[in-house]
Design an enzyme around this catalytic site. Sequence first.
Site: not given
Length: 305
Positions: A103, A179, A247
């Site tokens: 990702t 995503k 993150k």
Amino acid sequence: MSASTSQNQRIAVIGLGSMGYGMATSLKRAGHTVTGCDVSADAVARFVKDGGAGATTPAEAAKGADTVVSVVVNAAQTETILFGKDGVAETLPKDGVFISSATMDPDVARRLAKQLEATGRHYLDAPISGGAQRAAQGELTILASGSPAAFAKARPALDAMAAKLYELGDAAGQGAAFKMINQLLAGVHIAAASEAMAFAAKQGLDIRKVYEVITASAGNSWMFENRMPHVLDGDYTPRSAVEIFVKDLGIIQDMARTARFPVPVSAAALQMFLMTSAAGMGRDDDASVARMYAQVTGVKLPGDK
């Protein structure tokens, strides 16, 4: 049948964590020749014991491969695997494809793709969703974008790993962007579920009954249903760690700031994950946000000492 479309490929899987190991196993089960590579020698040894091949560097794993599947945590690791010392780009044959599952910010995916494509190889931007169990069953959801040539070369591997493959565009970056929309919702939903469950405990409610009622009501979400059993069982063994959302929600803030787009709800969720990490639970299951609420408010949850 040409090598690019033949069913049996030589495939390297870089990153044998809970997701990567399952993906490598699924590829092997589909009849491909699979080489695993990981910073953990134990993970590689386990894969070899299970009938795969092992390599000590990405370059060694990619030698003679049709396809490389990279299953690491972030953009920085992906870049190192591609272009760092002993990187894939040194040895992956021309016309080979690099499938990137990390990702990351869509702009970074575009840059890495451009860099690799300039060397005569293909790059498929292919973030994954579904968890370790579905990875092991070859039933992931893959959100992919890339050139038609990248898709053609990657098809046998994708078929072995995915139950649902979304083809989202002919250039890298689109898969990454889709995503990030998923991660925005996933992070917000975990934070909201944790807040609700800890608040229910503060009200003195039977939280098992709360789980039963909410999962049959309009307030339910996939994340509430999936993560809150970890709270009910007092089991925070990481299926997906708090740091993942530190993150990913951080990337969303960066993307939003660049686009001058307000994202106040995901910004609040990020602060809850940051607080949970700061309290020493960064490597624990992401449902630990409920524990952080409990610690701050003096609420007792299952498993509390």
